[in-house]
Design a protein around this motif. Structure first.
Motif, PDB file in Angstrom:
ATOM      1  N   LYS A 270     -29.948   0.408 -33.721  1.00  0.00           N
ATOM      2  CA  LYS A 270     -30.424   0.985 -34.976  1.00  0.00           C
ATOM      3  C   LYS A 270     -30.828   2.443 -34.829  1.00  0.00           C
ATOM      4  N   LYS A 271     -31.213   2.848 -33.628  1.00  0.00           N
ATOM      5  CA  LYS A 271     -31.620   4.232 -33.390  1.00  0.00           C
ATOM      6  C   LYS A 271     -30.437   5.127 -33.066  1.00  0.00           C
ATOM      7  N   GLY A 272     -29.259   4.583 -32.957  1.00  0.00           N
ATOM      8  CA  GLY A 272     -28.075   5.370 -32.648  1.00  0.00           C
ATOM      9  C   GLY A 272     -27.756   5.343 -31.167  1.00  0.00           C
ATOM     10  N   ILE A 273     -26.533   5.665 -30.884  1.00  0.00           N
ATOM     11  CA  ILE A 273     -26.048   5.639 -29.503  1.00  0.00           C
ATOM     12  C   ILE A 273     -25.996   7.068 -28.969  1.00  0.00           C
ATOM     13  N   LYS A 274     -26.402   7.234 -27.716  1.00  0.00           N
ATOM     14  CA  LYS A 274     -26.269   8.505 -27.012  1.00  0.00           C
ATOM     15  C   LYS A 274     -25.494   8.214 -25.741  1.00  0.00           C
ATOM     16  N   VAL A 275     -24.425   8.997 -25.475  1.00  0.00           N
ATOM     17  CA  VAL A 275     -23.513   8.690 -24.384  1.00  0.00           C
ATOM     18  C   VAL A 275     -23.376   9.887 -23.448  1.00  0.00           C
ATOM     19  N   ILE A 276     -23.361   9.602 -22.150  1.00  0.00           N
ATOM     20  CA  ILE A 276     -22.990  10.592 -21.147  1.00  0.00           C
ATOM     21  C   ILE A 276     -21.620  10.170 -20.642  1.00  0.00           C
ATOM     22  N   SER A 277     -20.623  10.990 -20.876  1.00  0.00           N
ATOM     23  CA  SER A 277     -19.254  10.675 -20.474  1.00  0.00           C
ATOM     24  C   SER A 277     -18.931  11.409 -19.179  1.00  0.00           C
ATOM     25  N   MET A 278     -18.523  10.656 -18.175  1.00  0.00           N
ATOM     26  CA  MET A 278     -18.157  11.253 -16.887  1.00  0.00           C
ATOM     27  C   MET A 278     -16.721  10.909 -16.537  1.00  0.00           C
ATOM     28  N   GLY A 279     -15.922  10.754 -17.537  1.00  0.00           N
ATOM     29  CA  GLY A 279     -14.559  10.327 -17.286  1.00  0.00           C
ATOM     30  C   GLY A 279     -13.550  11.165 -18.028  1.00  0.00           C
ATOM     31  N   LEU A 280     -12.630  10.483 -18.610  1.00  0.00           N
ATOM     32  CA  LEU A 280     -11.533  11.137 -19.307  1.00  0.00           C
ATOM     33  C   LEU A 280     -12.027  11.904 -20.529  1.00  0.00           C
ATOM     34  N   PRO A 281     -11.576  13.126 -20.714  1.00  0.00           N
ATOM     35  CA  PRO A 281     -11.982  13.901 -21.882  1.00  0.00           C
ATOM     36  C   PRO A 281     -11.645  13.203 -23.202  1.00  0.00           C
ATOM     37  N   ILE A 282     -10.592  12.406 -23.236  1.00  0.00           N
ATOM     38  CA  ILE A 282     -10.219  11.721 -24.486  1.00  0.00           C
ATOM     39  C   ILE A 282     -11.304  10.729 -24.918  1.00  0.00           C
ATOM     40  N   PHE A 283     -12.013  10.154 -23.957  1.00  0.00           N
ATOM     41  CA  PHE A 283     -13.131   9.251 -24.273  1.00  0.00           C
ATOM     42  C   PHE A 283     -14.231  10.041 -24.988  1.00  0.00           C
ATOM     43  N   TYR A 284     -14.575  11.191 -24.426  1.00  0.00           N
ATOM     44  CA  TYR A 284     -15.579  12.073 -25.025  1.00  0.00           C
ATOM     45  C   TYR A 284     -15.153  12.507 -26.425  1.00  0.00           C
ATOM     46  N   GLU A 285     -13.914  12.939 -26.557  1.00  0.00           N
ATOM     47  CA  GLU A 285     -13.406  13.427 -27.841  1.00  0.00           C
ATOM     48  C   GLU A 285     -13.411  12.318 -28.903  1.00  0.00           C
ATOM     49  N   SER A 286     -13.079  11.104 -28.497  1.00  0.00           N
ATOM     50  CA  SER A 286     -13.085   9.978 -29.437  1.00  0.00           C
ATOM     51  C   SER A 286     -14.492   9.696 -29.951  1.00  0.00           C
TER      52      SER A 286
ATOM     53  N   LYS B 290     -17.030  11.888 -30.050  1.00  0.00           N
ATOM     54  CA  LYS B 290     -17.444  13.011 -30.908  1.00  0.00           C
ATOM     55  C   LYS B 290     -16.826  12.879 -32.299  1.00  0.00           C
ATOM     56  N   ALA B 291     -15.579  12.426 -32.367  1.00  0.00           N
ATOM     57  CA  ALA B 291     -14.903  12.259 -33.657  1.00  0.00           C
ATOM     58  C   ALA B 291     -15.589  11.206 -34.521  1.00  0.00           C
ATOM     59  N   GLN B 292     -16.340  10.308 -33.872  1.00  0.00           N
ATOM     60  CA  GLN B 292     -17.071   9.264 -34.590  1.00  0.00           C
ATOM     61  C   GLN B 292     -18.542   9.643 -34.791  1.00  0.00           C
ATOM     62  N   ASP B 293     -18.855  10.908 -34.540  1.00  0.00           N
ATOM     63  CA  ASP B 293     -20.220  11.437 -34.684  1.00  0.00           C
ATOM     64  C   ASP B 293     -21.228  10.750 -33.774  1.00  0.00           C
ATOM     65  N   VAL B 294     -20.767  10.346 -32.591  1.00  0.00           N
ATOM     66  CA  VAL B 294     -21.668   9.778 -31.590  1.00  0.00           C
ATOM     67  C   VAL B 294     -22.192  10.938 -30.745  1.00  0.00           C
TER      68      VAL B 294
END
Length: 55
Positions: free
Chosen positions: A8-24, A26-30
């Motif tokens: 309910k408070k929202g998701i915060k992610v640290i991506s240490m892998g493929l840039p496409i994971f990060y971009e996906s 961000k596109a979902q406003d995560v």
């Protein structure tokens, strides 16, 4: 915190892998941070052993 309230408070992610994971995400406003990380010695055991000896 109860499990049912976890998202309910929202998701915060640290991506240490493929840039496409990060971009996906961000596109979902995560809220996401991309970290450029690679395993020491590119994960090669022989090189890692040599690095450990240098310490």
């Amino acid at each position: 915190m109860e499990k049912k309230n976890l998202l309910k408070k929202g998701i915060k992610v640290i991506s240490m892998g493929l840039p496409i994971f990060y971009e996906s995400l961000k596109a979902q406003d995560v809220e996401t941070v991309q970290v450029d990380w690679k395993p020491p010695a590119r994960g090669e055991k022989r090189l890692l052993d040599l690095l450990r000896k240098l310490r």
